[in-house]
Design a protein around this motif. Structure first.
Motif, PDB file in Angstrom:
ATOM      1  N   ARG A  36       0.824  -1.212   0.000  1.00 48.65           N
ATOM      2  CA  ARG A  36       0.000   0.000   0.000  1.00 48.65           C
ATOM      3  C   ARG A  36       0.855   1.257   0.000  1.00 48.65           C
ATOM      4  NH1 ARG A  36      -1.881   4.172  -0.445  1.00 48.65           N
ATOM      5  NH2 ARG A  36      -3.846   4.993   0.333  1.00 48.65           N
ATOM      6  N   ARG A  64      -8.109  -6.067  -0.309  1.00 51.11           N
ATOM      7  CA  ARG A  64      -9.520  -6.387  -0.523  1.00 51.11           C
ATOM      8  C   ARG A  64      -9.704  -7.263  -1.754  1.00 51.11           C
ATOM      9  NH1 ARG A  64     -12.869  -3.468  -3.510  1.00 51.11           N
ATOM     10  NH2 ARG A  64     -11.626  -1.581  -3.339  1.00 51.11           N
ATOM     11  N   ARG A  75      -3.696  -5.593 -10.414  1.00 50.72           N
ATOM     12  CA  ARG A  75      -4.193  -4.380  -9.747  1.00 50.72           C
ATOM     13  C   ARG A  75      -4.686  -4.809  -8.378  1.00 50.72           C
ATOM     14  NH1 ARG A  75      -7.355  -0.473 -12.954  1.00 50.72           N
ATOM     15  NH2 ARG A  75      -6.608   1.348 -11.891  1.00 50.72           N
ATOM     16  N   ALA A  77      -6.525  -3.856  -4.750  1.00 51.30           N
ATOM     17  CA  ALA A  77      -7.454  -2.961  -4.065  1.00 51.30           C
ATOM     18  C   ALA A  77      -7.303  -3.217  -2.569  1.00 51.30           C
ATOM     19  CB  ALA A  77      -8.888  -3.229  -4.506  1.00 51.30           C
ATOM     20  N   ASP A  83      -7.224   1.798  -4.804  1.00 45.94           N
ATOM     21  CA  ASP A  83      -7.295   0.697  -5.764  1.00 45.94           C
ATOM     22  C   ASP A  83      -6.697   1.061  -7.127  1.00 45.94           C
ATOM     23  OD1 ASP A  83      -9.173   2.411  -6.843  1.00 45.94           O
ATOM     24  OD2 ASP A  83     -10.810   0.961  -6.800  1.00 45.94           O
TER      25      ASP A  83
END
Length: 118
Positions: A36, A64, A75, A77, A83
């Motif tokens: 992140r 997520r 990708r 999220a 995201d």
């Protein structure tokens, strides 16, 4: 790293890490927090040199969802709503190989700016 090709991408049950295994047998557990705060997105990296953002407060972030992006990336999220990070296989390999150093630099930036992982 140029020819890094994943054979498995696995998100842990608690969604706090992603493990990626490459075709040369190398496997790297990557924390959701590190993914992140080191996201390749413009939201984190900025739109040009010197615009990188130090993102605080992500110690407990979770992944997520993960969705393939072409043949070259995934990708991710996160449960904080972020995201827009597209993680190429090469970048994930780089994080696996140098993530400890990159995360230490991130922690140093936090301290210098009076910010916290919490």
């Amino acid at each position: 790293m140029q020819d890094a090709w994943p054979t498995e991408i696995r998100i842990s049950q608690d969604r706090r890490s992603l493990t990626i295994t490459f075709d040369d047998g190398q496997s790297f557990p990557l924390s959701a927090e590190m993914l992140r705060v080191l996201s390749p997105s413009a939201e984190v990296q900025g739109h040009g040199p010197g615009q990188k953002i130090t993102v605080p407060g992500k110690r407990h972030v979770a992944i997520r969802a993960a969705a393939p992006t072409g043949n070259y990336a995934v990708r991710l999220a996160f449960d904080d709503g972020h995201d827009s990070g597209i993680f190429t296989w090469t970048y994930l390999r780089e994080l696996g190989e140098t993530g400890t150093e990159k995360f230490a630099a991130y922690e140093k930036e936090l301290a210098e700016k009076g910010l916290s992982r919490d």
